[in-house]
Design a protein around this motif. Structure first.
Motif, short mmCIF file in Angstrom:
data_model
loop_
_atom_site.label_atom_id
_atom_site.label_comp_id
_atom_site.label_asym_id
_atom_site.label_seq_id
_atom_site.Cartn_x
_atom_site.Cartn_y
_atom_site.Cartn_z
N UNK A 199 0.84 -1.21 0.00
CA UNK A 199 0.00 0.00 0.00
C UNK A 199 0.87 1.26 0.00
N UNK A 200 1.76 1.34 0.97
CA UNK A 200 2.57 2.55 1.08
C UNK A 200 3.65 2.61 0.01
N UNK A 201 4.08 1.46 -0.49
CA UNK A 201 5.06 1.45 -1.57
C UNK A 201 4.50 2.05 -2.84
N UNK A 246 13.43 4.04 6.46
CA UNK A 246 13.32 4.00 7.92
C UNK A 246 11.88 3.95 8.40
N UNK A 247 11.02 4.81 7.86
CA UNK A 247 9.65 4.84 8.35
C UNK A 247 8.87 3.57 7.99
N UNK A 248 9.08 3.05 6.78
CA UNK A 248 8.37 1.84 6.40
C UNK A 248 8.83 0.63 7.21
N UNK A 249 10.12 0.57 7.49
CA UNK A 249 10.63 -0.52 8.33
C UNK A 249 10.05 -0.40 9.74
N UNK A 250 10.00 0.81 10.26
CA UNK A 250 9.41 1.01 11.60
C UNK A 250 7.94 0.64 11.60
N UNK A 251 7.22 0.99 10.52
CA UNK A 251 5.80 0.67 10.43
C UNK A 251 5.56 -0.82 10.57
N UNK A 252 6.26 -1.63 9.77
CA UNK A 252 5.97 -3.06 9.80
C UNK A 252 6.56 -3.73 11.04
N UNK A 262 -6.10 3.13 6.84
CA UNK A 262 -6.21 4.50 6.32
C UNK A 262 -5.36 4.66 5.07
N UNK A 263 -4.18 4.04 5.06
CA UNK A 263 -3.34 4.08 3.88
C UNK A 263 -4.02 3.42 2.68
N UNK A 264 -4.79 2.37 2.94
CA UNK A 264 -5.52 1.73 1.85
C UNK A 264 -6.58 2.67 1.28
N UNK A 265 -7.28 3.40 2.13
CA UNK A 265 -8.24 4.38 1.63
C UNK A 265 -7.53 5.43 0.78
N UNK A 266 -6.37 5.86 1.25
CA UNK A 266 -5.57 6.84 0.49
C UNK A 266 -5.11 6.23 -0.84
N UNK A 267 -4.76 4.96 -0.83
CA UNK A 267 -4.37 4.24 -2.04
C UNK A 267 -5.52 4.21 -3.05
N UNK A 295 -2.05 17.19 1.85
CA UNK A 295 -1.32 17.91 0.80
C UNK A 295 -0.37 16.92 0.14
N UNK A 296 0.20 17.27 -1.01
CA UNK A 296 1.31 16.45 -1.52
C UNK A 296 2.41 16.37 -0.46
N UNK A 297 2.94 15.18 -0.28
CA UNK A 297 3.95 14.96 0.76
C UNK A 297 3.37 14.57 2.10
N UNK A 298 2.04 14.54 2.21
CA UNK A 298 1.41 14.23 3.50
C UNK A 298 1.57 12.77 3.90
N UNK A 299 1.70 11.88 2.91
CA UNK A 299 1.91 10.47 3.25
C UNK A 299 3.23 10.32 3.97
N UNK A 300 4.28 10.90 3.41
CA UNK A 300 5.58 10.82 4.07
C UNK A 300 5.56 11.50 5.43
N UNK A 301 4.91 12.66 5.49
CA UNK A 301 4.85 13.40 6.76
C UNK A 301 4.13 12.59 7.83
N UNK A 302 3.06 11.88 7.44
CA UNK A 302 2.32 11.07 8.40
C UNK A 302 3.15 9.89 8.87
N UNK A 303 3.87 9.26 7.96
CA UNK A 303 4.75 8.16 8.35
C UNK A 303 5.85 8.64 9.29
N UNK A 304 6.41 9.81 9.01
CA UNK A 304 7.42 10.37 9.91
C UNK A 304 6.82 10.61 11.29
N UNK A 305 5.61 11.11 11.33
CA UNK A 305 4.96 11.43 12.60
C UNK A 305 4.74 10.19 13.45
N UNK A 306 4.28 9.10 12.85
CA UNK A 306 3.89 7.93 13.62
C UNK A 306 4.94 6.81 13.60
N UNK A 307 5.87 6.88 12.67
CA UNK A 307 6.82 5.78 12.52
C UNK A 307 8.27 6.24 12.64
#
Length: 250
Positions: A56-58, A73-79, A160-165, A238-250
């Motif tokens: 999804x995030x990829x 880093x963020x994707x590794x932290x997520x999983x 939520x990422x799936x909805x965004x996808x 906004x554009x870039x919000x996916x990365x910003x959200x991953x940075x925030x939570x991951x």
């Protein structure tokens, strides 16, 4: 050679006419219940949910391969946090393979393997058919134990990422082509017209979250719907919000 470094072959030990001693070559034999537990451990906790999260995030981040995502880093932290923190507490332990060993090999050996050039686009195929097993068996396990699920972070972040996808707009603000899925058009319909920068209310995503063939647990009743909505609004800010959200939570 493109090949998996880590492999398991577990077979039900039911051979009325006898069998070769294949265990000498590494094959594991067990009863049917144990084989079923190993499958559930893999599909519901230790491998497949991590794969789908990366798919999804990829796609949203235009990552070329799964192994490339394992350098992020963020994707590794997520999983890692989803697998260890949210899946492992309710994992099915088959006994002959320790879940801790299995998930460690997935995270450290299998997914980072650059000789397996698998792509997020391939893994994202039929995601609507995978979500009920890969994420909701864990949610059901919490509920069956009488435990709350509204404290989960990473499973709802993937939903939520799936909805965004489903919006088919990458984090750079440009469209991408979602992978084939029998419910794709139906699930995309409630999100038609939503643009990056919009703020949506719960009634916008309710028709999607109410589809029990995809989300077999009532997300409103168990307290996850509003959390998913909050994450979704962050992801579309906004554009870039996916990365910003991953940075925030991951």
């Amino acid at each position: 050679v493109n090949a998996e470094e880590t492999q398991y072959l577990v077979i039900e030990d039911w051979f009325p006419n006898g069998r070769p001693q294949l265990e000498a070559g590494g094959v594991m034999f067990a009863d049917r219940e144990t084989v079923d537990k190993i499958e559930k451990m893999k599909v519901c906790t230790c491998l497949n949910p991590l794969h789908t999260a990366l798919a999804i995030y990829g796609n949203l981040l235009r990552m070329p391969t799964i192994s490339a995502e394992m350098q992020d880093e963020q994707l590794v932290n997520l999983i890692n946090r989803m697998g260890y923190g949210e899946g492992m507490p309710v994992v099915v332990d088959p006994g002959i393979i320790k879940p801790e060993d299995f998930i460690a090999q997935v995270l450290k050996v299998r997914l980072p393997n650059p000789f397996m050039p698998d792509t997020p686009q391939r893994i994202a195929t039929d995601t609507s058919q995978k979500i009920p097993i890969r994420f909701f068996e864990t949610i059901k396990a919490y509920l069956e134990r009488g435990q709350r699920v509204d404290g989960l972070t990473y499973i709802p972040l993937v939903i939520a990422g799936y909805l965004r996808y489903l919006m088919a707009v990458a984090d750079d603000g440009k469209p991408f082509e979602p992978s084939s899925d029998p419910l794709l058009a139906e699930l995309q319909a409630p999100l038609a017209g939503i643009k990056l920068g919009d703020h949506v209310e719960i009634d916008t995503i309710r028709p999607i979250l109410d589809k029990r063939e995809v989300f077999p647990v009532d997300l409103f009743a168990c307290g996850l719907a509003n959390k998913i909505l909050a994450y979704f609004n962050e992801l579309i800010a906004a554009p870039g919000a996916v990365r910003a959200t991953l940075v925030k939570y991951c």
